[in-house]
Write an enzyme that holds these catalytic residues in place. Structure first.
Site, short mmCIF file in Angstrom:
data_model
loop_
_atom_site.label_atom_id
_atom_site.label_comp_id
_atom_site.label_asym_id
_atom_site.label_seq_id
_atom_site.Cartn_x
_atom_site.Cartn_y
_atom_site.Cartn_z
N GLU A 114 0.84 -1.21 0.00
CA GLU A 114 0.00 0.00 0.00
C GLU A 114 0.86 1.25 0.00
O GLU A 114 1.77 1.35 0.86
CB GLU A 114 -0.93 -0.01 1.21
N HIS A 138 -7.82 1.95 1.04
CA HIS A 138 -7.84 1.57 2.46
C HIS A 138 -8.69 2.58 3.27
O HIS A 138 -8.18 3.28 4.15
CB HIS A 138 -6.41 1.50 3.03
N1 LIG Z 1 -10.01 -1.82 5.82
C1 LIG Z 1 -9.98 -1.21 6.99
O1 LIG Z 1 -9.83 -0.02 7.09
C2 LIG Z 1 -10.17 -2.04 8.21
C3 LIG Z 1 -9.73 -3.32 8.24
N2 LIG Z 1 -9.89 -4.08 9.36
C4 LIG Z 1 -9.41 -5.44 9.31
O2 LIG Z 1 -10.52 -6.32 9.38
C5 LIG Z 1 -10.11 -7.54 9.97
C6 LIG Z 1 -11.10 -7.95 11.04
O3 LIG Z 1 -11.16 -7.00 12.08
P1 LIG Z 1 -12.03 -7.31 13.38
O4 LIG Z 1 -13.29 -7.94 13.00
O5 LIG Z 1 -12.05 -6.07 14.17
O6 LIG Z 1 -11.11 -8.39 14.10
P2 LIG Z 1 -11.59 -9.57 15.03
O7 LIG Z 1 -10.39 -10.06 15.72
O8 LIG Z 1 -12.76 -9.15 15.85
O9 LIG Z 1 -12.08 -10.69 14.02
C7 LIG Z 1 -11.25 -11.48 13.25
C8 LIG Z 1 -11.85 -12.87 13.18
O10 LIG Z 1 -11.08 -13.63 12.26
C9 LIG Z 1 -11.06 -14.95 12.76
N3 LIG Z 1 -10.00 -15.73 12.13
C10 LIG Z 1 -8.72 -15.86 12.52
N4 LIG Z 1 -8.08 -16.70 11.69
C11 LIG Z 1 -8.99 -17.11 10.77
C12 LIG Z 1 -8.93 -17.97 9.66
N5 LIG Z 1 -7.80 -18.62 9.35
N6 LIG Z 1 -10.04 -18.15 8.94
C13 LIG Z 1 -11.19 -17.51 9.27
N7 LIG Z 1 -11.30 -16.68 10.31
C14 LIG Z 1 -10.22 -16.48 11.05
C15 LIG Z 1 -10.92 -14.76 14.23
O11 LIG Z 1 -11.30 -15.93 14.93
C16 LIG Z 1 -11.82 -13.60 14.51
O12 LIG Z 1 -13.09 -14.04 14.86
C17 LIG Z 1 -8.69 -7.31 10.48
O13 LIG Z 1 -7.80 -7.80 9.52
C18 LIG Z 1 -8.57 -5.82 10.50
O14 LIG Z 1 -7.25 -5.41 10.39
C19 LIG Z 1 -10.52 -3.61 10.47
C20 LIG Z 1 -10.96 -2.31 10.50
C21 LIG Z 1 -10.80 -1.42 9.37
O1 LIG Z 2 -8.05 -0.81 11.84
C1 LIG Z 2 -7.60 -1.41 10.86
O2 LIG Z 2 -7.24 -2.59 10.88
C2 LIG Z 2 -7.48 -0.71 9.60
O3 LIG Z 2 -7.13 -1.33 8.63
C3 LIG Z 2 -7.68 0.74 9.56
O4 LIG Z 2 -6.50 1.27 9.03
P1 LIG Z 2 -6.21 2.83 9.09
O5 LIG Z 2 -6.16 3.20 10.54
O6 LIG Z 2 -7.31 3.50 8.39
O7 LIG Z 2 -4.88 3.01 8.43
#
Ligand SMILES: NC(=O)C1=CN([C@@H]2O[C@H](COP(=O)(O)OP(=O)(O)OC[C@H]3O[C@@H](n4cnc5c(N)ncnc54)[C@H](O)[C@@H]3O)[C@@H](O)[C@H]2O)C=CC1
Ligand SMILES: O=C(O)C(=O)COP(=O)(O)O
Length: 656
Positions: A372, A391
């Protein structure tokens, strides 16, 4: 007669701003004082060889510090604070001196504000909170080299996903960096192993952007299904292509949610509201939580082979890296559509391009990428069936304000030495459990500290067993915190390592310590999480033979009593009861009248205040152990006089 004085005089921690000063607390000793009394290091100058050089040497040591040195010395301005203090002590040990006129010991040491570097845009609410606590520097778009250069003067670093906090960053920090705050969820941009090795806490803000990420996932799902982005670009290019951008409907379609955590479950809830059939794959999610949301948890293969849409919400870990690859794409329904708001690295991007070209994947909507920003000529980004956003998952005003405050609170708490509920590389203990365990944390550290001081020099500590007795079911007792504090107590008096909750297990392993734990259910008050903690050290000799229990190990036990005060309750096979405050003298004696008065007199004559005394014996009028709590450290001559009392067979002085 065995006797000893603890040879290592240092006891300090540096995870709080730590101004120290050298002072001649009396004519004969030099002390390090610390504003919150976690640092206390009296050095007896009568043993130094070259009095006149001592101060000069101290100043030389301090030249390893970044800024010019004047008294009081500020530990926080050193590159390696924990090493520096140790070095200073070592230098002093090579000299004999009295340093007059160093500093007035009563002078108040001002609180030194920590420096907090914010390397990516953070919400104003969080910045305000940080500014009220420390010196905040917002420096965006630093190169890796610039970050390494800057980090040596920072106590805390706050990042989002754009800053790579690599091993080099922790190395460059040279122990100064105490906490890295990730203003968001994913911590794949922080080298957690290196952070742990350097004793640097990493905290994140795991909840405030959940809804934003889920809403972005839904936006990409709906936008992709109806070609919103492509149609918009086409119109802006002057075209009117109604036939080209016919979409697909969502209602009745199967959506596979990969990773049923915070974001995944919110996406699932919203998708059900759109009339989709939702299944999920998550090896660690409880089935009843999924069932309650009306979602079936299925295997990986079942999820990807039956879904019309697949949305990714798992973290990037070694196990999830490139799990979407040629092989797994080949198992998907032809024409599947994929949304990724998690991490780019879970997809093999070249394989996705091939799957798009062959039509196995009809469309993809991506918010995240392996690199990124991705390269300008990325085939994936340029693909006409791909919708991309840079992102933006967490980028709503509401989420950014929430995340900023959440991380600022966590970082300030960590700088204050508090345990964090969002720590990712240290025991994470819920707040209510933390407050219940707090007195036991103190007990655990003091027991570790005492046990190791009972080991005779040259014994080499290796095997430590900790037994927790509790009225509660052993499975409900989370001992990680207590174990870490016992390790800290054991290691710090015998090495120059700085041990905290973060690096306790790692440091123990490095030093070859094997820690085993046993939880035993006993008949005690169920109101207390722990009834007693016992620390045993095996295969060593003791400088206080009575501390060896029947099984041949050094063994001591303690309890928390009377409103949260830690007490020593067993030494070897002897029961005692002495509060673990100040310092401790343990004596073994012939059990006879007048012993307490005798020893008390010796200490009283030297103006050493006795805070507590307790006698424990196994058989009446044979042997007894006297445990004496003292506020001050008695002079060597005073301890010698105790040893000369005829009925006293051995004694040891222990620093708490
Ligand atoms: N694009 C963005 O701006 C954002 C991205 N994210 C990303 O979203 C993802 C999820 O975030 P949250 O839900 O807050 O985390 P979380 O920890 O609450 O959920 C992640 C889930 O993935 C599961 N997991 C772990 N290994 C796995 C596998 N091999 N197969 C299937 N499931 C599996 C876990 O058991 C857990 O339930 C993270 O990667 C985070 O970095 C989160 C917020 C913003
Ligand atoms: O919280 C996360 O995992 C995100 O991916 C959000 O990323 P950012 O804080 O917007 O750079």
């Amino acid at each position: 007669m065995a006797s000893s004085i603890s040879s290592n005089p240092t006891s300090f921690k540096t995870n709080v701003p730590c101004p120290i000063k050298l002072s001649n607390s009396n004519n004969n000793s030099l002390s390090f004082l610390h504003s919150n009394s976690t640092l206390s290091c009296p050095i007896n100058l009568s043993t130094f060889k070259k009095p006149e050089k001592t101060l000069f040497q101290v100043v030389n040591v301090s030249k390893t510090c970044e800024s010019s040195v004047s008294f009081p010395i500020k530990l926080s301005s050193f590159k390696k604070p924990e090493k520096t203090l140790f070095q200073v002590v070592n230098v002093l040990k090579t000299h004999e001196s009295s340093v007059s006129n160093a500093v007035d010991p009563d002078e108040k040491i001002p609180f030194q504000k920590p420096t907090i570097l914010v390397s990516e845009k953070l919400g104003e609410g969080g910045l305000e909170l940080l500014r009220s606590y420390g010196n905040v520097e917002c420096l965006y778009d630093l190169s890796p080299e610039q970050l390494c250069e800057k980090i040596g003067s920072c106590d805390a670093l706050i990042v989002r996903s754009g800053t790579k906090v690599t091993r080099e960053v922790f190395e460059a920090a040279q122990g100064k960096l105490k906490v890295v705050g990730r203003a968001g969820v994913g911590i794949d941009n922080v080298d957690l192993q290196a952070a742990t090795e350097f004793g640097c806490l990493v905290v994140n803000a795991p909840t405030a952007n959940t809804i934003a990420a889920a809403e972005h996932g839904i936006a990409l799902l709906a936008g992709m299904a109806r070609n919103v982005a492509q149609a918009d670009a086409s119109m802006k290019a002057g075209k009117w292509q109604r036939n080209k951008y016919v979409g697909v409907s969502l209602v009745g379609k199967t959506l596979a949610v990969m990773g049923f955590g915070k974001v995944g479950s919110e996406v699932a809830r919203r998708a059900k509201g759109l009339g989709m059939h939702v299944i999920a794959h998550d090896p660690y999610a409880p089935a009843d939580r999924a069932r309650a949301a009306g979602v079936d948890l299925v295997s990986f293969d079942q999820a990807i082979s039956t879904a019309d849409f697949i949305t990714l919400h798992m973290p990037l870990t070694p196990a999830t890296k490139k799990v979407f690859n040629d092989e797994t794409f080949s198992k998907m329904k032809k024409g599947v559509r994929i949304i990724n708001v998690a991490r780019g690295g879970v997809i093999d991007e070249d394989a996705l391009v091939r799957a798009l070209d062959s039509g196995v994947v009809a469309q993809a909507a991506l918010d995240v990428f392996c690199e990124e920003p991705p390269s300008k000529d990325s085939k994936l980004v340029q693909h006409e069936n791909v919708t991309v956003t840079p992102h933006l998952g967490a980028s709503t005003k509401e989420a950014q304000e929430g995340v900023a405050v959440e991380i600022a609170e966590a970082v300030v708490g960590a700088l204050n030495g508090e345990l964090s509920a969002t720590a990712v590389n240290a025991p994470m203990v819920p707040a209510e459990v933390l407050s219940e365990l707090a007195p036991y944390v103190v007990l655990a550290e003091k027991l570790g500290r005492l046990a190791v001081q009972l080991v005779a020099g040259g014994s080499g500590v290796q095997a430590i067993k900790v037994v927790y007795k509790s009225a509660r079911d052993p499975d409900n007792l989370d001992t990680r915190l207590l174990r870490a504090m016992i390790i800290k107590g054991i290691i710090e008096p015998i090495s120059d390592s700085f041990v905290n909750l973060v690096n306790a297990d790692f440091t123990a392993k490095q030093k070859g310590l094997r820690i085993s734990e046993e939880r035993v259910m006993v008949d005690a008050s169920p109101n207390a999480p722990v009834d007693s903690v016992q620390v045993q050290i095996s295969n060593v000799q003791s400088k206080f033979a009575s501390a060896i229990s029947d099984n041949g190990d050094i063994s001591i036990e303690g309890k928390v009593k009377y409103g949260g005060v830690p007490h020593l309750t067993v030494v070897g096979s002897f029961g005692v009861d002495v509060s673990l405050e100040g310092n401790l003298i343990l004596c073994r004696q012939v059990d006879q009248p007048g012993m307490i008065g005798h020893v008390g007199n010796v200490l009283g004559e030297q103006n050493v205040n006795v805070s507590f005394m307790s006698v424990g014996r196994t058989v009446k009028r044979t042997k007894a152990i006297m445990a004496i709590g003292v506020d001050e450290e008695p002079a060597w001559e005073t301890l010698k006089k105790i040893g000369e009392v005829p009925a006293i067979e051995e004694f040891v002085f222990l620093k708490l």
